[in-house]
Design an enzyme around this catalytic site. Structure first.
Site, PDB file in Angstrom:
ATOM      1  N   ARG A 259       0.834  -1.194   0.000  1.00 19.66           N
ATOM      2  CA  ARG A 259       0.000   0.000   0.000  1.00 19.66           C
ATOM      3  C   ARG A 259       0.872   1.247   0.000  1.00 19.66           C
ATOM      4  NH1 ARG A 259      -4.958  -1.864   4.056  1.00 19.66           N
ATOM      5  NH2 ARG A 259      -5.344  -3.815   2.915  1.00 19.66           N
ATOM      6  N   ARG A 274       1.965   1.585  10.458  1.00 20.51           N
ATOM      7  CA  ARG A 274       1.430   1.866   9.127  1.00 20.51           C
ATOM      8  C   ARG A 274       2.586   1.798   8.151  1.00 20.51           C
ATOM      9  NH1 ARG A 274      -3.194   4.153   7.374  1.00 20.51           N
ATOM     10  NH2 ARG A 274      -3.795   4.584   9.506  1.00 20.51           N
ATOM     11  N   GLU A 346      -6.557  -1.478  14.455  1.00 25.29           N
ATOM     12  CA  GLU A 346      -7.417  -2.251  13.566  1.00 25.29           C
ATOM     13  C   GLU A 346      -6.616  -3.423  12.993  1.00 25.29           C
ATOM     14  OE1 GLU A 346      -9.214  -0.009  10.363  1.00 25.29           O
ATOM     15  OE2 GLU A 346      -9.366  -1.840   9.190  1.00 25.29           O
ATOM     16  N   SER A 349     -11.022  -6.166   9.095  1.00 22.40           N
ATOM     17  CA  SER A 349     -12.295  -5.607   8.655  1.00 22.40           C
ATOM     18  C   SER A 349     -13.059  -6.751   8.022  1.00 22.40           C
ATOM     19  CB  SER A 349     -12.088  -4.527   7.603  1.00 22.40           C
ATOM     20  OG  SER A 349     -11.769  -3.304   8.200  1.00 22.40           O
ATOM     21  N   ARG A 388       0.336  -5.707  13.073  1.00 24.11           N
ATOM     22  CA  ARG A 388      -0.384  -5.148  14.221  1.00 24.11           C
ATOM     23  C   ARG A 388      -0.719  -6.221  15.246  1.00 24.11           C
ATOM     24  NH1 ARG A 388      -4.372  -0.859  11.134  1.00 24.11           N
ATOM     25  NH2 ARG A 388      -2.722   0.593  10.501  1.00 24.11           N
TER      26      ARG A 388
END
Length: 421
Positions: A259, A274, A346, A349, A388
RNA sequence: GGAGAGGUGGCCGAGCGGCCGAAGGCAGCUGCCUGCUAAGCAGUUGGCGGGGAAACUCGCCCCCGGGUUCGAAUCCCGGCCUCUCCGCCA
């Protein structure tokens, strides 16, 4: 994407969804083009019919040995006109498609309306660790223990890349194996996937055209590095009609994710919070439409099971419309609490896309007894994102002397090692 | 990277530029026949879009995109994919 017919018949619903998801409203433009499209179709088909009939007569005349040159001359004009109309139809349909691809999915009716402040925290699981000392963040822990090297990552690839070493690298591998084993035990079929995919594949799951800036693109071959295994995994049968008795399909895959994080400069820059490249185990389901919301709950439970097995405290959030991704109809976020950074991270999802992705990629299923093919519903969820999850392990399982206790379920995957010291 | 072969319906497989949406076979479905099964006979079986309340009707689809032509599965060009051989390579 949404069915054109559905958009035509439910403009208000669609307009509301666009507003709730904070997308640009091009609906009137789309509806106008749709009207034009149907006008042209009526015209061009009448012409073609005329042409087909006349053409057949030419064939008959010639077969009978007659002269058809007058008819042929007349046909040329009709043919040219039809061709010109066909061209304008093609243009209108391309414009329609481009607009259609940018219309977001409609949130399910039980999704709270609003921006992220309307997200609902549904439940909490586990106890946050009560440490008798000030917990260190993972980058300090990792560097001290020699299992994490941020500088080396920046050295070879620039900022946003990191290196794991020794027990750090091994724990990442252990987590991947552990997750894959758990999920395959729950009926997910393990996959190994390409990490580079075509633009068409990216469009199928909804990353393109909207998120083009967020992805790495290989110019020379026009391929994209996947931002998640969802992309290749959901697209496996794109364009095909699969037998409905193969549903539900449950798939799991481990891949790295790439990403650009173009909109996130300066955010969460420390450590592995991140990054441009990270590992993730992803779950994908393709199911019968009538079961998709039940399947979403099961998918969520499968993701939660990993955190529970690792004894990591987490909370479940139901995302509000404004926080929902472009393609999703409903989504739960799983956030793990991590002591060192003292925030909720997070790690998953879990989304139901209903028929939105299937329609985009033209994935259909044939009913058992035969009959018209239908668009199955697709779902996915991380199970889980690796860095994470590992951050939470390092930070929550740290000891006063700076070591990390390895969670029980991982010990067999770490060759019996119980602590990183 | 070089040389060749090929892509047709659920599958196999034919197809002179003009009733070809496509022969034939297999598989599937429906009848008939038959103690049951098999065989046999007859019929039937694709997708997308437009119009219509519907029966139905029209258009498009023979890998994809262009072109030639009054007319293309069929001819021409480009692309994609598959296979074989050679080379290179983890």
């Amino acid at each position: 994407m949404l069915d054109l017919k559905f958009i035509r018949e439910n403009p208000d619903l669609v307009r509301q969804a666009i507003a709730n998801k904070n997308e640009a409203d091009k609906l009137n433009e789309l509806l106008a083009l749709d009207g034009r499209r149907r006008d042209i179709i009526g015209e061009v088909e009448a012409l073609k019919h005329q042409k087909n009939v006349a053409s057949e007569n030419v064939a008959k005349t010639k077969k009978a040995g007659g002269d058809a040159s007058d008819a042929i001359l007349a046909l040329r004009a009709v043919s040219d006109k039809a061709q010109a109309l066909d061209e304008s139809l093609r243009q209108v349909e391309e414009q329609i498609l481009q607009l259609q691809l940018r219309i977001p999915n409609i949130p399910n009716s039980d999704v709270p309306v609003g921006d992220e402040s309307a997200n609902q925290e549904l439940r909490y699981w586990g106890e946050r660790p009560s440490l008798a000392f000030k917990p260190a963040p993972h980058w300090e822990l990792g560097e001290t223990l020699g299992i994490y090297d941020g500088a080396a990552g920046a050295n070879v690839s620039g900022s946003g890349f990191f290196v794991l070493k020794g027990a750090g690298a091994k724990m990442q591998r252990a987590l991947v194996s552990f997750m894959l084993d758990r999920h395959t035990a729950h009926g997910y079929i393990e996959h190994r996937l390409p990490y580079l995919v075509t633009a068409r594949t990216m469009q199928g799951t909804g990353q393109l055209p909207k998120l083009a800036e967020d992805m790495y693109h290989i110019e020379a071959d026009d391929l994209y590095l996947i931002p998640t295994a969802e992309v290749p995994l959901t697209n496996l049968s794109a364009g095909a009609i699969i037998p409905a008795d193969l549903l539900p399909q449950k798939a799991v895959a481990y891949t790295p994710c790439f990403r650009r994080e173009s909109g996130a400069h300066g955010k969460d820059t420390r450590g592995m919070l991140r990054v441009h490249q990270f590992d993730k185990v992803e779950l994908v389901k393709v199911v019968e439409p009538e079961h998709s919301y039940d399947e979403l709950e099961l998918l969520l439970a499968d993701a939660e099971a990993i955190l529970q097995a690792l004894k990591l405290p987490y909370r479940v959030k139901l995302l509000a419309t404004g926080d929902l991704s472009f393609a999703a109809a409903k989504c739960y976020d799983l956030e793990v609490y991590s002591a060192g950074v003292d925030t909720w991270l997070e790690v998953s999802s879990c989304s139901n896309f209903v028929d939105f992705q299937a329609r985009r990629m033209n994935l259909r299923a044939r009913p058992k007894g035969g009959g018209k093919p239908f668009f199955p519903h697709t779902l996915n969820g991380s199970g889980l994102a690796l860095p994470r999850t590992m951050i939470a392990i390092w930070e929550n399982y740290q000891t006063a002397k700076g070591s990390i206790i390895i969670p029980e379920v991982l010990v067999p995957y770490m060759g019996g090692q119980t602590e990183i010291a």
